[in-house]
Design an enzyme around this catalytic site. Structure first.
Site, PDB file in Angstrom:
ATOM      1  NE  ARG A   3     -11.099  59.852  17.500  1.00  0.00           N
ATOM      2  CZ  ARG A   3     -11.344  60.967  18.063  1.00  0.00           C
ATOM      3  NH1 ARG A   3     -12.600  61.267  18.099  1.00  0.00           N
ATOM      4  NH2 ARG A   3     -10.541  61.849  17.953  1.00  0.00           N
ATOM      5  CB  CYS A   4     -14.753  52.194  14.932  1.00  0.00           C
ATOM      6  SG  CYS A   4     -15.871  50.578  14.786  1.00  0.00           S
TER       7      CYS A   4
END
Length: 114
Positions: free
Chosen positions: A9-10
């Protein structure tokens, strides 16, 4: 074997992942939010990074701001906090042998690859 502590998600973690793929070198992906590192693993990782536990904490995370900001904890206590709340572990971390870097900026991976 090169390893990356990865959170898909980063954005920075995805960039580091792509950089490793582009290198052509084999690497292992550790999804640390799914398979949480234990205290011994974090201690080993901190030794390879050559940093204090507090320096590995993501200080912008809600968990930190609501529960730990301004607190003075020992190194051991900060490690316990990361074991309990792996979202607080800075990312991405790239490890090769006895060296590791927090790949922010992504170019820091070159310290491991070459």
């Amino acid at each position: 074997m090169i390893q990356i502590y990865h959170n898909n998600r980063c954005t920075k973690s995805r960039q580091a992942f792509q950089e490793l793929e582009n290198s052509g070198k084999p690497f292992e992906v550790i999804y640390y939010l799914e398979t949480h590192p234990n205290k011994a693993q974090l201690e080993e990782l901190l030794a390879k990074l050559n940093i204090k536990p507090f320096d590995l904490i993501r200080k912008g995370e809600r968990v930190y701001l609501e529960n730990y900001k301004g607190k003075s904890l020992t190194d051991s206590e900060w490690i316990d906090v990361m074991v309990e709340n792996p979202i607080l572990i800075e990312r991405p971390i790239v490890v090769s042998g006895n060296k590791a870097v927090i790949a922010r900026p992504t170019e820091r991976i070159k310290e491991i690859l070459f």
